[in-house]
Design a protein around this motif. Structure first.
Motif, PDB file in Angstrom:
ATOM      1  N   GLU A 155       0.859  -1.194   0.000  1.00 21.59           N
ATOM      2  CA  GLU A 155       0.000   0.000   0.000  1.00 21.59           C
ATOM      3  C   GLU A 155       0.898   1.248   0.000  1.00 21.59           C
ATOM      4  OE1 GLU A 155      -3.353   0.097  -0.055  1.00 21.59           O
ATOM      5  OE2 GLU A 155      -3.405  -2.085  -0.192  1.00 21.59           O
ATOM      6  N   PRO A 156       0.417   2.355  -0.552  1.00 24.61           N
ATOM      7  CA  PRO A 156       1.216   3.594  -0.515  1.00 24.61           C
ATOM      8  C   PRO A 156       1.450   4.029   0.935  1.00 24.61           C
ATOM      9  CG  PRO A 156      -0.751   3.864  -1.902  1.00 24.61           C
ATOM     10  CD  PRO A 156      -0.850   2.533  -1.243  1.00 24.61           C
ATOM     11  N   THR A 157       2.676   4.412   1.236  1.00 27.85           N
ATOM     12  CA  THR A 157       3.012   4.770   2.615  1.00 27.85           C
ATOM     13  C   THR A 157       2.362   6.079   3.057  1.00 27.85           C
ATOM     14  OG1 THR A 157       5.062   5.763   1.805  1.00 27.85           O
ATOM     15  CG2 THR A 157       5.194   3.534   2.697  1.00 27.85           C
ATOM     16  N   ASN A 158       2.209   7.036   2.160  1.00 29.10           N
ATOM     17  CA  ASN A 158       1.617   8.321   2.547  1.00 29.10           C
ATOM     18  C   ASN A 158       0.169   8.456   2.062  1.00 29.10           C
ATOM     19  OD1 ASN A 158       2.020   8.619  -0.153  1.00 29.10           O
ATOM     20  ND2 ASN A 158       3.323  10.436  -0.011  1.00 29.10           N
ATOM     21  N   GLY A 159      -0.424   7.335   1.635  1.00 30.70           N
ATOM     22  CA  GLY A 159      -1.812   7.356   1.202  1.00 30.70           C
ATOM     23  C   GLY A 159      -2.010   7.721  -0.256  1.00 30.70           C
ATOM     24  N   THR A 160      -0.965   8.256  -0.881  1.00 31.59           N
ATOM     25  CA  THR A 160      -1.061   8.648  -2.281  1.00 31.59           C
ATOM     26  C   THR A 160       0.052   7.960  -3.069  1.00 31.59           C
ATOM     27  OG1 THR A 160      -1.874  10.821  -1.609  1.00 31.59           O
ATOM     28  CG2 THR A 160      -1.099  10.603  -3.879  1.00 31.59           C
ATOM     29  N   PRO A 161      -0.292   7.293  -4.163  1.00 31.24           N
ATOM     30  CA  PRO A 161       0.758   6.662  -4.977  1.00 31.24           C
ATOM     31  C   PRO A 161       1.726   7.700  -5.530  1.00 31.24           C
ATOM     32  CG  PRO A 161      -1.415   5.867  -5.620  1.00 31.24           C
ATOM     33  CD  PRO A 161      -1.629   7.017  -4.677  1.00 31.24           C
ATOM     34  N   ASP A 162       2.994   7.368  -5.505  1.00 29.32           N
ATOM     35  CA  ASP A 162       4.029   8.215  -6.086  1.00 29.32           C
ATOM     36  C   ASP A 162       5.069   7.305  -6.735  1.00 29.32           C
ATOM     37  OD1 ASP A 162       5.324   7.134  -3.908  1.00 29.32           O
ATOM     38  OD2 ASP A 162       5.621   9.033  -2.865  1.00 29.32           O
ATOM     39  N   THR A 163       6.174   7.866  -7.167  1.00 31.96           N
ATOM     40  CA  THR A 163       7.206   7.079  -7.847  1.00 31.96           C
ATOM     41  C   THR A 163       7.752   5.985  -6.944  1.00 31.96           C
ATOM     42  OG1 THR A 163       7.797   9.010  -9.158  1.00 31.96           O
ATOM     43  CG2 THR A 163       9.402   7.227  -9.087  1.00 31.96           C
ATOM     44  N   THR A 164       7.984   6.295  -5.690  1.00 34.62           N
ATOM     45  CA  THR A 164       8.491   5.307  -4.746  1.00 34.62           C
ATOM     46  C   THR A 164       7.506   4.153  -4.609  1.00 34.62           C
ATOM     47  OG1 THR A 164       9.657   7.040  -3.539  1.00 34.62           O
ATOM     48  CG2 THR A 164       9.310   4.948  -2.386  1.00 34.62           C
ATOM     49  N   TYR A 165       6.254   4.492  -4.515  1.00 29.61           N
ATOM     50  CA  TYR A 165       5.229   3.450  -4.407  1.00 29.61           C
ATOM     51  C   TYR A 165       5.222   2.557  -5.657  1.00 29.61           C
ATOM     52  CZ  TYR A 165       0.732   1.120  -4.523  1.00 29.61           C
ATOM     53  OH  TYR A 165      -0.240   0.177  -4.622  1.00 29.61           O
ATOM     54  N   MET A 166       5.330   3.144  -6.836  1.00 30.54           N
ATOM     55  CA  MET A 166       5.322   2.339  -8.063  1.00 30.54           C
ATOM     56  C   MET A 166       6.512   1.379  -8.095  1.00 30.54           C
ATOM     57  SD  MET A 166       2.526   3.112  -9.306  1.00 30.54           S
ATOM     58  CE  MET A 166       2.694   1.961 -10.644  1.00 30.54           C
ATOM     59  N   ILE A 167       7.659   1.836  -7.634  1.00 28.02           N
ATOM     60  CA  ILE A 167       8.822   0.953  -7.550  1.00 28.02           C
ATOM     61  C   ILE A 167       8.543  -0.174  -6.568  1.00 28.02           C
ATOM     62  CG2 ILE A 167      11.244   0.817  -6.814  1.00 28.02           C
ATOM     63  CD1 ILE A 167      11.550   3.684  -7.995  1.00 28.02           C
ATOM     64  N   GLU A 168       7.904   0.156  -5.442  1.00 28.72           N
ATOM     65  CA  GLU A 168       7.543  -0.870  -4.457  1.00 28.72           C
ATOM     66  C   GLU A 168       6.572  -1.894  -5.047  1.00 28.72           C
ATOM     67  OE1 GLU A 168       6.031   1.291  -1.112  1.00 28.72           O
ATOM     68  OE2 GLU A 168       8.031   1.908  -0.457  1.00 28.72           O
ATOM     69  N   VAL A 169       5.620  -1.438  -5.845  1.00 28.43           N
ATOM     70  CA  VAL A 169       4.676  -2.366  -6.469  1.00 28.43           C
ATOM     71  C   VAL A 169       5.430  -3.362  -7.345  1.00 28.43           C
ATOM     72  CG1 VAL A 169       2.816  -2.575  -8.185  1.00 28.43           C
ATOM     73  CG2 VAL A 169       2.651  -0.872  -6.374  1.00 28.43           C
TER      74      VAL A 169
END
Length: 177
Positions: A114-128
């Protein structure tokens, strides 16, 4: 050349190409693991789809027409095209699994961060891409099986796409009326 000689030639080429594909993707697996300490599950699905495509060609060889067999023995590109489509179909099926469009006990379940700050960002996409994995060993086995099927049965994933498209179209038409 006669038909039996063409079948033997094609079989040899399929074995070589399967070995090359396994070697290339094993190298990709090793490098991604060594450099990022991550096992990229998307590559596993892609490889299983490619292998399914090679096995599909091998299974159909005895029933193809002489013209098709001649084409397959004269063109490396044609031999590679079906397995590459199999790998692409495996990736599409993987996306369908992740999206939940295709789900149930026969299909794999996944851990998706899940996105850490509630909003998807570049870091989140890399995590996915780097932290999405099947939930259990059984789910991994299901992913490998269905990825192989996606490559083996060249009509399987397009049929799913057509079914999903038709259902979406039907729902849109129902909402419009």
């Amino acid at each position: 050349m006669n038909r039996i000689a063409d079948i033997h030639l094609l079989t040899k080429r399929l074995i070589v190409m399967t070995g090359v594909a396994i070697l290339i993707f094993s190298t990709v697996f090793a490098l991604s693991y060594l450099y990022s300490q991550r096992f990229m599950i998307t590559w596993v699905g892609f490889l299983c789809g490619i292998i399914g495509g090679f096995v599909s060609i091998q299974q159909r060889m005895k029933t193809v027409s002489d013209d098709e067999l001649k084409l397959l023995t004269q063109s490396w590109f044609t031999i590679l095209l079906i397995p590459v489509f199999g790998g692409v179909f495996a990736l599409v099926l993987y996306a369908l699994f992740l999206s939940g469009i295709v789900s149930g006990t026969l299909f794999p379940a996944f851990y998706i961060p899940e996105p850490t700050n509630g909003t998807p960002d570049t870091t989140y996409m890399i995590e996915v891409f780097t932290q999405t994995y099947p939930l259990t060993g059984q789910d991994l086995a299901k992913l490998l099986f269905w990825s192989f099927v996606a490559g083996f049965s060249e009509r399987f994933v397009p049929q799913i796409i057509n079914n999903v498209s038709q259902k979406a179209s039907d729902q849109t038409q129902t909402k419009d009326h």
